[in-house]
Design a protein around this motif. Structure first.
Motif, PDB file in Angstrom:
ATOM      1  N   GLU A 159       0.836  -1.308   0.159  1.00 33.02           N
ATOM      2  CA  GLU A 159      -0.135   0.068   0.066  1.00 33.02           C
ATOM      3  C   GLU A 159       1.015   1.206  -0.041  1.00 33.02           C
ATOM      4  O   GLU A 159       0.472   2.491  -0.409  1.00 33.02           O
ATOM      5  CB  GLU A 159      -0.894   0.119   1.179  1.00 33.02           C
ATOM      6  N   LEU A 160       1.803   1.045   0.569  1.00 34.39           N
ATOM      7  CA  LEU A 160       2.997   2.413   0.546  1.00 34.39           C
ATOM      8  C   LEU A 160       3.182   2.747  -0.842  1.00 34.39           C
ATOM      9  O   LEU A 160       3.612   4.104  -1.072  1.00 34.39           O
ATOM     10  CB  LEU A 160       4.069   2.043   1.572  1.00 34.39           C
ATOM     11  N   TRP A 161       3.487   1.982  -1.754  1.00 32.51           N
ATOM     12  CA  TRP A 161       3.888   2.192  -3.061  1.00 32.51           C
ATOM     13  C   TRP A 161       2.549   2.271  -4.001  1.00 32.51           C
ATOM     14  O   TRP A 161       2.919   2.284  -5.264  1.00 32.51           O
ATOM     15  CB  TRP A 161       4.601   0.928  -3.630  1.00 32.51           C
ATOM     16  N   ARG A 162       1.462   2.200  -3.430  1.00 28.77           N
ATOM     17  CA  ARG A 162       0.233   2.621  -4.228  1.00 28.77           C
ATOM     18  C   ARG A 162      -0.386   3.992  -3.777  1.00 28.77           C
ATOM     19  O   ARG A 162      -1.612   4.113  -4.124  1.00 28.77           O
ATOM     20  CB  ARG A 162      -0.897   1.410  -4.345  1.00 28.77           C
ATOM     21  N   ARG A 163       0.172   4.545  -2.915  1.00 30.54           N
ATOM     22  CA  ARG A 163      -0.671   5.715  -2.126  1.00 30.54           C
ATOM     23  C   ARG A 163      -0.724   6.886  -3.346  1.00 30.54           C
ATOM     24  O   ARG A 163      -1.707   7.471  -3.097  1.00 30.54           O
ATOM     25  CB  ARG A 163       0.152   6.346  -1.057  1.00 30.54           C
ATOM     26  N   TYR A 164      -0.155   7.007  -4.238  1.00 36.19           N
ATOM     27  CA  TYR A 164      -0.227   8.029  -5.268  1.00 36.19           C
ATOM     28  C   TYR A 164      -1.017   7.554  -6.500  1.00 36.19           C
ATOM     29  O   TYR A 164      -0.521   6.382  -7.126  1.00 36.19           O
ATOM     30  CB  TYR A 164       1.173   8.714  -5.719  1.00 36.19           C
ATOM     31  N   ARG A 165      -2.093   8.316  -6.944  1.00 35.54           N
ATOM     32  CA  ARG A 165      -2.814   8.199  -7.892  1.00 35.54           C
ATOM     33  C   ARG A 165      -2.207   8.273  -9.105  1.00 35.54           C
ATOM     34  O   ARG A 165      -1.227   9.246  -9.515  1.00 35.54           O
ATOM     35  CB  ARG A 165      -4.119   8.811  -8.187  1.00 35.54           C
ATOM     36  N   ARG A 166      -2.121   7.146 -10.103  1.00 31.53           N
ATOM     37  CA  ARG A 166      -1.484   7.145 -11.689  1.00 31.53           C
ATOM     38  C   ARG A 166      -1.937   8.339 -12.423  1.00 31.53           C
ATOM     39  O   ARG A 166      -3.347   8.456 -12.493  1.00 31.53           O
ATOM     40  CB  ARG A 166      -1.546   6.072 -12.134  1.00 31.53           C
ATOM     41  N   THR A 167      -1.106   9.219 -12.916  1.00 30.51           N
ATOM     42  CA  THR A 167      -1.523  10.224 -13.824  1.00 30.51           C
ATOM     43  C   THR A 167      -1.303  10.023 -15.260  1.00 30.51           C
ATOM     44  O   THR A 167      -0.177   9.164 -15.611  1.00 30.51           O
ATOM     45  CB  THR A 167      -0.902  11.607 -13.332  1.00 30.51           C
ATOM     46  N   LEU A 238      16.993   9.749  -4.237  1.00 26.60           N
ATOM     47  CA  LEU A 238      15.767  10.193  -4.038  1.00 26.60           C
ATOM     48  C   LEU A 238      15.248   9.413  -2.666  1.00 26.60           C
ATOM     49  O   LEU A 238      15.614   8.259  -2.339  1.00 26.60           O
ATOM     50  CB  LEU A 238      14.689   9.906  -5.034  1.00 26.60           C
ATOM     51  N   THR A 239      14.400  10.118  -2.085  1.00 24.68           N
ATOM     52  CA  THR A 239      13.571   9.518  -0.566  1.00 24.68           C
ATOM     53  C   THR A 239      12.424   8.495  -1.002  1.00 24.68           C
ATOM     54  O   THR A 239      12.192   8.700  -2.325  1.00 24.68           O
ATOM     55  CB  THR A 239      13.181  10.594   0.185  1.00 24.68           C
ATOM     56  N   ARG A 240      12.432   7.662  -0.344  1.00 23.52           N
ATOM     57  CA  ARG A 240      11.127   6.646  -0.567  1.00 23.52           C
ATOM     58  C   ARG A 240      10.004   7.333  -1.211  1.00 23.52           C
ATOM     59  O   ARG A 240       9.334   7.065  -2.111  1.00 23.52           O
ATOM     60  CB  ARG A 240      10.846   5.850   0.593  1.00 23.52           C
ATOM     61  N   PHE A 241       9.341   8.391  -0.442  1.00 21.72           N
ATOM     62  CA  PHE A 241       8.394   9.356  -0.733  1.00 21.72           C
ATOM     63  C   PHE A 241       8.728   9.855  -2.327  1.00 21.72           C
ATOM     64  O   PHE A 241       7.747   9.783  -3.069  1.00 21.72           O
ATOM     65  CB  PHE A 241       8.079  10.547  -0.039  1.00 21.72           C
ATOM     66  N   GLU A 242       9.733  10.295  -2.737  1.00 23.51           N
ATOM     67  CA  GLU A 242      10.121  10.742  -4.087  1.00 23.51           C
ATOM     68  C   GLU A 242      10.013   9.681  -4.970  1.00 23.51           C
ATOM     69  O   GLU A 242       9.508   9.725  -6.107  1.00 23.51           O
ATOM     70  CB  GLU A 242      11.271  11.562  -4.215  1.00 23.51           C
ATOM     71  N   ILE A 243      10.398   8.524  -4.731  1.00 22.10           N
ATOM     72  CA  ILE A 243      10.472   7.359  -5.559  1.00 22.10           C
ATOM     73  C   ILE A 243       8.908   6.759  -5.771  1.00 22.10           C
ATOM     74  O   ILE A 243       8.513   6.627  -7.047  1.00 22.10           O
ATOM     75  CB  ILE A 243      11.224   6.077  -5.062  1.00 22.10           C
ATOM     76  N   GLN A 244       8.103   6.907  -4.660  1.00 22.62           N
ATOM     77  CA  GLN A 244       6.771   6.463  -4.735  1.00 22.62           C
ATOM     78  C   GLN A 244       6.033   7.402  -5.678  1.00 22.62           C
ATOM     79  O   GLN A 244       5.193   6.861  -6.633  1.00 22.62           O
ATOM     80  CB  GLN A 244       5.975   6.448  -3.290  1.00 22.62           C
ATOM     81  N   GLN A 245       6.165   8.853  -5.709  1.00 17.34           N
ATOM     82  CA  GLN A 245       5.728   9.601  -6.735  1.00 17.34           C
ATOM     83  C   GLN A 245       6.223   9.382  -8.112  1.00 17.34           C
ATOM     84  O   GLN A 245       5.384   9.670  -8.870  1.00 17.34           O
ATOM     85  CB  GLN A 245       6.130  11.122  -6.111  1.00 17.34           C
ATOM     86  N   LEU A 246       7.521   9.021  -8.433  1.00 19.41           N
ATOM     87  CA  LEU A 246       8.031   8.990  -9.573  1.00 19.41           C
ATOM     88  C   LEU A 246       7.259   7.425 -10.175  1.00 19.41           C
ATOM     89  O   LEU A 246       6.982   7.654 -11.316  1.00 19.41           O
ATOM     90  CB  LEU A 246       9.452   8.577  -9.255  1.00 19.41           C
ATOM     91  N   ALA A 269       8.553  -1.489  -7.135  1.00 22.47           N
ATOM     92  CA  ALA A 269       8.139  -1.119  -8.414  1.00 22.47           C
ATOM     93  C   ALA A 269       6.839  -1.926  -8.834  1.00 22.47           C
ATOM     94  O   ALA A 269       5.841  -1.353  -9.157  1.00 22.47           O
ATOM     95  CB  ALA A 269       9.124  -1.188  -9.540  1.00 22.47           C
ATOM     96  N   ARG A 270       7.150  -3.175  -8.697  1.00 23.66           N
ATOM     97  CA  ARG A 270       6.017  -4.155  -9.184  1.00 23.66           C
ATOM     98  C   ARG A 270       4.637  -3.768  -8.225  1.00 23.66           C
ATOM     99  O   ARG A 270       3.482  -3.867  -8.789  1.00 23.66           O
ATOM    100  CB  ARG A 270       6.634  -5.596  -8.652  1.00 23.66           C
ATOM    101  N   CYS A 271       4.820  -3.444  -7.035  1.00 24.82           N
ATOM    102  CA  CYS A 271       3.710  -3.255  -6.101  1.00 24.82           C
ATOM    103  C   CYS A 271       3.086  -1.847  -6.714  1.00 24.82           C
ATOM    104  O   CYS A 271       1.770  -1.710  -6.462  1.00 24.82           O
ATOM    105  CB  CYS A 271       3.957  -3.062  -4.553  1.00 24.82           C
ATOM    106  N   ALA A 272       3.774  -0.724  -7.285  1.00 29.90           N
ATOM    107  CA  ALA A 272       3.528   0.426  -7.575  1.00 29.90           C
ATOM    108  C   ALA A 272       2.693   0.122  -8.999  1.00 29.90           C
ATOM    109  O   ALA A 272       2.289   1.358  -9.390  1.00 29.90           O
ATOM    110  CB  ALA A 272       4.651   1.444  -7.791  1.00 29.90           C
TER     111      ALA A 272
END
Length: 359
Positions: A159-167, A238-246, A269-272
């Motif tokens: 879930e940490l790697w899916r917190r940002y909606r894909r754009t 990059l921080t984890r948060f920045e990588i999650q956004q990326l 990345a697979r989880c994201a």
């Protein structure tokens, strides 16, 4: 349980072992256990809620005072879990001093470079060897046939790697690594060049290679020399948060390392929701099945061709991305924590005095 986690490398240094040991400590603490990390990495006496004992060392080798402190403190723990790379003198020393500890190997030795595993095994003595993947475990089993080798996987919180909606975004290729020879950042640049040549020029592409390390300058030169600067970005660490956004605006993840013991970054990345293209020679194959979570390849040219084919087939790419984003891997922290605690429990009973064991 009182649990000691021993790792030569730990936060604030960033890397696979460092983050996994920290995450394991956090998960154990949340489950109600008392955890202390022992390390020779400089830093504060805690990392978030995790107590840290920082031991003196010189040139990466623990000093006598560090050994004396381990000898005095480790008997106070019911479980001692040491985390080893290919060179981990603190972890080996702690394993030698502790009563039947766990010693987990996080690296995949190269067949072309002799690694003195038999000598390390004799030095550490009565330990329970484990590995972070079946690929690493197989190496241990081949070289230590008399040992029972277990597997204690690395973990992830999907879930940490899916917190940002894909754009909406340009088709984007990502790779995250320490920029060291073993991770093959220069090969990654060459693969990206081949991908761009294989994908129709009318299709815009973006690539981001995240990380820092000794080969950062060489990688930047290679990008410029090959004329890739307009679409290949090297942002550094990059921080984890920045990588999650990326990852929320990326499509394909490349894992070019040929000696990837597990591949935590690829798992994240697979989880994201990225399609993962990885070398078949390492541990990534335990959570990337061909045609389901991505593709496994056997050469750089095959990696480039497969990635280019995915980027050119939007329907196939979307199918893999959707599966990855909506399906958890086996290595969730819930499962991995249970795996660790099941392994630890017999050791905790052994560490208790006889009266406690009978209660």
């Amino acid at each position: 349980m009182r649990i000691a986690l021993v790792s030569d490398c730990y936060l604030p240094r960033l890397g696979g072992i460092e983050l996994q040991v920290h995450d394991l400590a956090v998960q154990l603490i949340r489950a109600g256990h008392e955890v202390t990390v022992f390390t020779i990495t400089d830093g504060p006496s805690s990392a978030g809620d995790v107590p840290v004992v920082r031991l003196p060392a010189y040139g990466g080798v623990p000093l006598r005072a560090a050994v004396d402190r381990l000898r005095a403190m480790l008997p106070g723990f019911e479980v001692v879990h040491c985390h080893s790379s290919l060179v981990s003198p603190l972890a080996w020393q702690a394993a030698r001093l502790a009563h039947r500890p766990f010693l987990t190997l996080h690296s995949l030795p190269s067949a072309s470079m002799p690694w003195p595993l038999a000598g390390i095994d004799r030095y550490v003595g009565d330990v329970q060897w484990t590995a972070v993947s079946e690929a690493v475990a197989e190496v241990l089993r081949n070289q230590l046939p008399e040992r029972a080798i277990g597997v204690l996987h690395n973990g992830v919180d999907p879930e940490l790697w899916r917190r940002y909606r894909r754009t909406d975004h340009t088709l984007t290729i990502v790779s995250t690594m320490r920029l060291v020879r073993r991770k093959r950042p220069l090969a990654t640049v060459r693969i990206l060049e081949q991908i761009r040549a294989a994908v129709p020029s009318a299709v815009p592409l973006r690539a981001v290679v995240v990380g820092d390390g000794p080969q950062a300058a060489a990688a930047a030169r290679a990008v410029r020399r090959r004329g890739l600067s307009e679409w290949v970005d090297l942002p550094g660490r990059l921080t984890r948060f920045e990588i999650q956004q990326l990852y929320a605006s990326a499509d394909v993840y490349l894992a070019p390392a040929e000696l990837e013991s597990f591949g935590v970054a690829a798992l994240e990345a697979r989880c994201a929701g990225l399609a993962v293209v990885a070398m078949a020679s390492g541990g990534v194959g335990e959570f990337v099945r061909p045609g389901i979570e991505g593709r496994l390849v056997h050469s750089d040219s095959e990696m480039a061709a497969v990635a280019a084919a995915l980027l050119s087939d939007r329907a196939e790419l979307s199918r893999i991305q959707s599966f990855n984003r909506h399906t958890d891997p086996v290595m969730t922290w819930r499962n991995v924590l249970a795996q660790h605690l099941t392994a630890y429990s017999p050791r905790a009973v052994e560490a208790q005095p006889p009266s406690a064991s009978r209660r």
